[in-house]
Design a protein around this motif. Structure first.
Motif, PDB file in Angstrom:
ATOM      1  N   PRO A   1      -5.599   4.653  -1.151  1.00 33.04           N
ATOM      2  CA  PRO A   1      -6.118   5.178  -2.105  1.00 33.04           C
ATOM      3  C   PRO A   1      -6.779   4.304  -2.835  1.00 33.04           C
ATOM      4  O   PRO A   1      -8.103   4.577  -3.511  1.00 33.04           O
ATOM      5  CB  PRO A   1      -5.325   6.304  -2.688  1.00 33.04           C
ATOM      6  CG  PRO A   1      -4.229   6.071  -2.160  1.00 33.04           C
ATOM      7  CD  PRO A   1      -4.017   5.099  -1.028  1.00 33.04           C
ATOM      8  N   ASP A   2      -5.830   3.092  -3.358  1.00 33.89           N
ATOM      9  CA  ASP A   2      -6.795   2.247  -4.420  1.00 33.89           C
ATOM     10  C   ASP A   2      -6.904   0.852  -3.892  1.00 33.89           C
ATOM     11  O   ASP A   2      -7.194   0.156  -4.880  1.00 33.89           O
ATOM     12  CB  ASP A   2      -5.823   2.430  -5.660  1.00 33.89           C
ATOM     13  CG  ASP A   2      -5.710   3.893  -6.294  1.00 33.89           C
ATOM     14  OD1 ASP A   2      -6.430   4.534  -6.326  1.00 33.89           O
ATOM     15  OD2 ASP A   2      -4.540   4.324  -6.314  1.00 33.89           O
ATOM     16  N   SER A   3      -6.383   0.567  -2.833  1.00 32.18           N
ATOM     17  CA  SER A   3      -6.407  -0.903  -2.490  1.00 32.18           C
ATOM     18  C   SER A   3      -6.482  -1.179  -0.992  1.00 32.18           C
ATOM     19  O   SER A   3      -6.043  -0.234  -0.169  1.00 32.18           O
ATOM     20  CB  SER A   3      -5.248  -1.424  -3.262  1.00 32.18           C
ATOM     21  OG  SER A   3      -4.239  -1.224  -2.855  1.00 32.18           O
ATOM     22  N   THR A   4      -6.598  -2.263  -0.601  1.00 35.84           N
ATOM     23  CA  THR A   4      -6.697  -2.741   0.820  1.00 35.84           C
ATOM     24  C   THR A   4      -5.622  -4.065   0.907  1.00 35.84           C
ATOM     25  O   THR A   4      -5.814  -5.091  -0.193  1.00 35.84           O
ATOM     26  CB  THR A   4      -8.142  -3.008   1.158  1.00 35.84           C
ATOM     27  OG1 THR A   4      -8.697  -1.891   1.050  1.00 35.84           O
ATOM     28  CG2 THR A   4      -7.978  -3.580   2.752  1.00 35.84           C
TER      29      THR A   4
ATOM     30  N   LYS B   1      -4.074   5.081   4.276  1.00 32.85           N
ATOM     31  CA  LYS B   1      -4.923   6.135   4.779  1.00 32.85           C
ATOM     32  C   LYS B   1      -5.742   5.464   5.984  1.00 32.85           C
ATOM     33  O   LYS B   1      -5.815   6.658   6.961  1.00 32.85           O
ATOM     34  CB  LYS B   1      -5.794   6.408   3.686  1.00 32.85           C
ATOM     35  CG  LYS B   1      -5.536   6.648   2.315  1.00 32.85           C
ATOM     36  CD  LYS B   1      -4.605   8.290   2.510  1.00 32.85           C
ATOM     37  CE  LYS B   1      -4.490   8.592   1.286  1.00 32.85           C
ATOM     38  NZ  LYS B   1      -3.399   9.831   1.151  1.00 32.85           N
TER      39      LYS B   1
ATOM     40  N   ALA C   1      -1.496  -6.040  -1.311  1.00 35.02           N
ATOM     41  CA  ALA C   1      -2.311  -5.455  -2.375  1.00 35.02           C
ATOM     42  C   ALA C   1      -2.048  -6.128  -3.717  1.00 35.02           C
ATOM     43  O   ALA C   1      -0.900  -6.316  -4.001  1.00 35.02           O
ATOM     44  CB  ALA C   1      -1.860  -3.887  -2.288  1.00 35.02           C
TER      45      ALA C   1
ATOM     46  N   ILE D   1       0.771  -1.301  -0.180  1.00 35.08           N
ATOM     47  CA  ILE D   1      -0.013  -0.123  -0.011  1.00 35.08           C
ATOM     48  C   ILE D   1       0.911   1.202  -0.104  1.00 35.08           C
ATOM     49  O   ILE D   1       1.690   1.571   0.904  1.00 35.08           O
ATOM     50  CB  ILE D   1      -0.875  -0.077   1.362  1.00 35.08           C
ATOM     51  CG1 ILE D   1      -1.608  -1.195   1.422  1.00 35.08           C
ATOM     52  CG2 ILE D   1      -1.697   1.439   1.006  1.00 35.08           C
ATOM     53  CD1 ILE D   1      -2.763  -1.553   0.268  1.00 35.08           C
ATOM     54  N   ASP D   2       0.974   1.839  -1.185  1.00 32.59           N
ATOM     55  CA  ASP D   2       1.787   3.247  -1.311  1.00 32.59           C
ATOM     56  C   ASP D   2       1.647   4.417  -0.357  1.00 32.59           C
ATOM     57  O   ASP D   2       2.694   4.852   0.382  1.00 32.59           O
ATOM     58  CB  ASP D   2       1.691   3.754  -2.584  1.00 32.59           C
ATOM     59  CG  ASP D   2       2.005   2.536  -3.717  1.00 32.59           C
ATOM     60  OD1 ASP D   2       2.945   2.019  -3.364  1.00 32.59           O
ATOM     61  OD2 ASP D   2       1.752   2.662  -4.843  1.00 32.59           O
TER      62      ASP D   2
ATOM     63  N   THR E   1      -5.552   0.263   4.510  1.00 32.25           N
ATOM     64  CA  THR E   1      -6.269   0.796   3.235  1.00 32.25           C
ATOM     65  C   THR E   1      -5.606   1.896   2.822  1.00 32.25           C
ATOM     66  O   THR E   1      -5.164   2.816   3.549  1.00 32.25           O
ATOM     67  CB  THR E   1      -7.871   1.046   3.495  1.00 32.25           C
ATOM     68  OG1 THR E   1      -8.316  -0.121   4.217  1.00 32.25           O
ATOM     69  CG2 THR E   1      -8.510   1.598   2.375  1.00 32.25           C
TER      70      THR E   1
END
Length: 83
Positions: free
Chosen positions: A62-65, A40, A82, A36-37, A60
Motif C-alpha cells: 500500500p505504501d512502498s515497493t 498487493k 522497502a 512490505i507489510d 508492491t
C-alpha cells in the motif's frame, strides 16, 4: 515482455532456461523479506540486457515497493528492501 526493434542487437535468452522450479520460492522470499507489510502485487521480470540473465521480483504494498534480484540459476544476488 519487451520486444526490441529488429535493428537493435540485444542479447536474448531461451524461455526454457528460466529456473521455473525456483520461481515460487523466489516470490515467497521477496514477499516475506523485503519489508512490505501487506503485499498487493508481485511482478516477475526476466531480462538479459547486461549479458547475464537476471530475474527480478518486485513486490508492491500500500505504501512502498521493493525488489529482489536473482541470477539465471535462481540464486539471490541482491535485495532492495522497502524504505
Amino acid at each position: 515482455m519487451v520486444f526490441t526493434p529488429a535493428e537493435v542487437r540485444a542479447p536474448g535468452f531461451q524461455l526454457r532456461s528460466l529456473p521455473y522450479e525456483r520461481i515460487p520460492a523466489l516470490v515467497e522470499n521477496a514477499s516475506t523479506t523485503l519489508g512490505i507489510d501487506s503485499p498487493k502485487s508481485r511482478q516477475l521480470t526476466a531480462d538479459r540486457i547486461t549479458g547475464i540473465l537476471t530475474i527480478r521480483i518486485t513486490v508492491t504494498g500500500p505504501d512502498s515497493t521493493a525488489s529482489l534480484e536473482a541470477d539465471g540459476a535462481g540464486k539471490v544476488l541482491r535485495r532492495s528492501p522497502a524504505p
